[in-house]
Write a protein that holds these residues in place. Structure first.
Motif, PDB file in Angstrom:
ATOM      1  N   VAL A  56       0.865  -1.185   0.000  1.00  0.00           N
ATOM      2  CA  VAL A  56       0.000   0.000   0.000  1.00  0.00           C
ATOM      3  C   VAL A  56       0.897   1.228   0.000  1.00  0.00           C
ATOM      4  N   VAL A 104      -2.080  -1.461  -3.651  1.00  0.00           N
ATOM      5  CA  VAL A 104      -3.116  -0.447  -3.470  1.00  0.00           C
ATOM      6  C   VAL A 104      -2.468   0.923  -3.312  1.00  0.00           C
ATOM      7  N   VAL A 106      -3.368   5.026  -2.650  1.00  0.00           N
ATOM      8  CA  VAL A 106      -4.386   5.984  -2.225  1.00  0.00           C
ATOM      9  C   VAL A 106      -4.044   7.349  -2.807  1.00  0.00           C
ATOM     10  N   CYS A 199      -9.756   3.421   5.693  1.00  0.00           N
ATOM     11  CA  CYS A 199      -8.929   2.259   6.029  1.00  0.00           C
ATOM     12  C   CYS A 199      -9.668   0.959   5.731  1.00  0.00           C
ATOM     13  N   VAL A 202      -9.390   0.231   2.024  1.00  0.00           N
ATOM     14  CA  VAL A 202      -8.063  -0.295   1.691  1.00  0.00           C
ATOM     15  C   VAL A 202      -7.969  -1.764   2.085  1.00  0.00           C
TER      16      VAL A 202
END
Length: 295
Positions: A56, A104, A106, A199, A202
């Motif tokens: 992430v 992932v 963001v 969160c 995710v």
């Protein structure tokens, strides 16, 4: 699951790490310094990605830092802290002997053009009209790994609401003193999400193998929230009035015209694909989200 989190030591990263560990996942951070459960960005470049199941990236310089003057140097820091860290992780994933299953990133809803009326889903166009939209385009492009078996997900986040950081930490004192109010006209859309839901999205993207592509990280009721509506809801949660507007000229004076646009304009963003993947929001409505934060 073993998860590597880039830039995971700030407000959002701390909350995500707590949630991941509560779900039984192991977390290693990539940050400026090495330490317990950490590696540095330099170590990542030298030695590659630690053995892991998912990656992430949350790294990024605070764009709205009022103590940083807007200029070429700060713009470059903003770009580098997002695009270069993403590129470093993507390169490490591509080079890994055993690639992670999920990757992932963001980013932000600044990808979409501000509008008082238009509504945007994950399939809507954008990314090509100002500094911030082009930044998101470059940021997301840096995450692409052609031919990789690693499943890629981008979460475009709205304004993150939570305790101990983000916009709420800057607003609590003036609102508690009864000095809060809308920013500018108060009519501009206010795309928001509770930190537990960001969160949660995710984690949902990491854990559900069918999830891939772009997810909008905003509350389902976000398209109906204006800046003025947010101010009134925060005042109500605190039991305080929210009648004193922050004039647009003052915002521009402190942040400069480009950054001021992030507060004086907004987008109506819908989490259509996020909902379609089966994610269930913990805080879909603003009053409950704010009560949870300021309680």
């Amino acid at each position: 699951m073993r998860v590597v989190v880039g830039g995971g030591t700030g407000f959002i990263g701390t909350a995500l790490t707590r949630l991941l560990r509560s779900r039984g996942h192991q977390v290693t951070h990539v940050s400026r310094r090495e330490g317990e459960d950490r590696i540095s960005w330099a170590e990542l470049s030298r030695s590659g990605l630690p053995l892991c199941d998912a990656v992430v990236n949350l790294a990024g310089e605070n764009v709205l830092n009022p103590f940083r003057r807007w200029g070429d140097a700060f713009c470059q820091e903003i770009i580098s802290s997002r695009v270069e860290t993403t590129r470093s992780l993507a390169k490490a994933i591509a080079a890994a002997e055993q690639p992670p299953r999920a990757w992932v990133l963001v980013t932000g809803v600044g990808y979409y053009r501000p509008s008082p009326t238009a509504e945007y889903t994950e399939d809507s166009p954008g990314g090509d009209f100002d500094f911030f939209s082009r930044l998101v385009s470059s940021w997301e492009a840096a995450a692409l790994i052609p031919g990789s078996p690693t499943r890629g997900v981008v979460v475009r986040s709205g304004v993150v609401l939570g305790r101990g950081g983000g916009v709420i930490s800057q607003l609590l004192l003036p609102f508690r003193l009864g000095l809060g109010g809308p920013v500018g006209s108060g009519l501009q859309p206010f795309p928001w999400i509770h930190i537990q839901d960001l969160c949660g999205i995710v984690c949902h993207a990491l854990e559900k193998e069918s999830v891939r592509g772009v997810l909008n990280g905003v509350s389902p009721s976000s398209p109906g929230t204006s800046s003025g509506g947010f101010a009134r809801a925060l005042g109500a949660a605190l039991g305080r009035p929210a009648l004193l507007p922050l004039p647009a000229w003052a915002v521009r004076a402190v942040l400069g015209p480009q950054r001021a646009g992030m507060l004086l304009e907004g987008q109506r963003v819908l989490p259509q694909r996020t909902l379609d993947t089966g994610y269930q929001f913990i805080f879909p409505e603003l009053p409950a989200a704010l009560r949870d934060i300021v309680a």
